[in-house]
Design a protein around this motif. Structure first.
Motif, PDB file in Angstrom:
ATOM      1  N   CYS A 101      75.110  74.611 126.672  1.00  0.00           N
ATOM      2  CA  CYS A 101      74.945  75.211 125.791  1.00  0.00           C
ATOM      3  C   CYS A 101      74.915  76.609 125.985  1.00  0.00           C
TER       4      CYS A 101
ATOM      5  N   ILE B 263      72.075  71.137 118.466  1.00  0.00           N
ATOM      6  CA  ILE B 263      72.945  70.676 118.907  1.00  0.00           C
ATOM      7  C   ILE B 263      73.040  70.438 120.039  1.00  0.00           C
TER       8      ILE B 263
ATOM      9  N   TYR C   8      77.315  79.200 120.874  1.00  0.00           N
ATOM     10  CA  TYR C   8      76.463  79.658 119.815  1.00  0.00           C
ATOM     11  C   TYR C   8      75.591  81.133 119.245  1.00  0.00           C
TER      12      TYR C   8
ATOM     13  N   VAL D 171      71.950  79.670 114.080  1.00  0.00           N
ATOM     14  CA  VAL D 171      73.333  80.020 114.758  1.00  0.00           C
ATOM     15  C   VAL D 171      74.134  79.132 114.247  1.00  0.00           C
ATOM     16  N   ARG D 172      75.697  79.610 113.961  1.00  0.00           N
ATOM     17  CA  ARG D 172      76.914  78.999 114.327  1.00  0.00           C
ATOM     18  C   ARG D 172      77.754  78.904 115.760  1.00  0.00           C
ATOM     19  N   ARG D 173      78.198  78.080 116.108  1.00  0.00           N
ATOM     20  CA  ARG D 173      79.382  77.586 117.131  1.00  0.00           C
ATOM     21  C   ARG D 173      80.610  78.462 117.197  1.00  0.00           C
TER      22      ARG D 173
END
Ligand SMILES: CC(C)(COP(=O)(O)OP(=O)(O)OC[C@H]1O[C@@H](n2cnc3c(N)ncnc32)[C@H](O)[C@@H]1OP(=O)(O)O)[C@@H](O)C(=O)NCCC(=O)NCCS
Length: 207
Positions: free
Chosen positions: A179, A191, A197, A202-204
């Motif tokens: 990650c 995750i 992220y 967080v967003r990917r």
């Protein structure tokens, strides 16, 4: 413990690592290896060779791999260990290390870090300046925890992950291997898929 410490990588990260080694006051001399032949010295410490010269110093020197990229650091450290070199960990004297904490071979713990009770840090990790890792964390091998990161209790960070500067991971959250977490991000849920992220929460980042 040998007389000489050879730090592989004379870059900015290498300088911070060398400063820790100087403050630990355990080696008679400290020098660098760097594959860039144009670099002759860094911070007043000589560059005396490159990674292919390690065997010359097998009996005389301890080694530390000061390469920021997680995958490259893994490759170089694993090769040194396979060849029987002595790889050491470096812990800044100002770091606060709790009871029942384990720190793996080749890991750097920098100034102002706090690692609380029963946390396990793998080999070849960078626990960077002023990061805070609370109790029962599991940090797998070749992870980089950047400056000012805050990990709550019982956080797990998977192998080779990079947690960006100033980011936060909430308690009981697991991150899988591979990650990349952006600067200033906040992770509140597990995750389970490797990737990049960013944001709060967080967003990917999809490419
Ligand atoms: C997350 C990171 C690795 C992404 O880098 P990258 O793969 O080159 O990605 P990009 O810069 O192309 O950014 C991709 C998208 O994510 C956004 N983004 C990148 N980093 C971000 C962050 N930290 N927070 C919020 N959004 C971010 C970008 O704005 C971009 O959004 P868009 O697609 O809507 O335009 C990088 O931005 C980062 O935060 N690195 C951490 C640096 C660090 O901790 N250094 C300490 C070293 S000791």
């Amino acid at each position: 413990m040998k007389d000489i410490l050879i730090i592989i990588g004379a870059s900015g990260h290498g300088k911070v690592v060398a400063d820790i080694a100087i403050k630990m006051n355990k080696w008679q001399s400290i020098a660098f290896f760097d594959d860039d032949e144009s670099i002759k010295a860094s911070m007043g410490l000589k560059v005396i060779g490159n990674t292919t010269d390690a065997y010359i110093y097998i009996d005389k020197a301890d080694f530390f791999v000061a390469i920021g990229n997680n995958a490259t650091r893994e490759k170089v450290q694993e090769k040194l260990m396979d060849e029987g070199m002595s790889v050491v960990s470096l812990i800044h004297p100002s770091a606060v290390i709790g009871t029942d904490v384990e720190i793996g071979i080749g890991t750097a713990v920098m100034a102002g870090v706090v690692i609380n009770s029963s946390s396990k840090i793998g080999k070849g990790c960078i626990i960077n300046t002023s990061s805070s890792l609370d109790h029962d964390n599991v940090i797998e091998d070749y992870v980089h925890i950047s400056p000012g990161v805050n990990l709550a209790g019982t956080v797990k960070i998977g192998k080779g992950s990079w947690i960006g500067i100033g980011s936060v991971v909430s308690n009981n959250v697991n991150l899988c291997s591979g990650c990349k977490v952006g600067a200033g991000a906040v992770v509140v849920k597990d995750i389970t898929e490797s990737g990049t992220y960013v944001g709060v929460p967080v967003r990917r980042v999809v490419r």
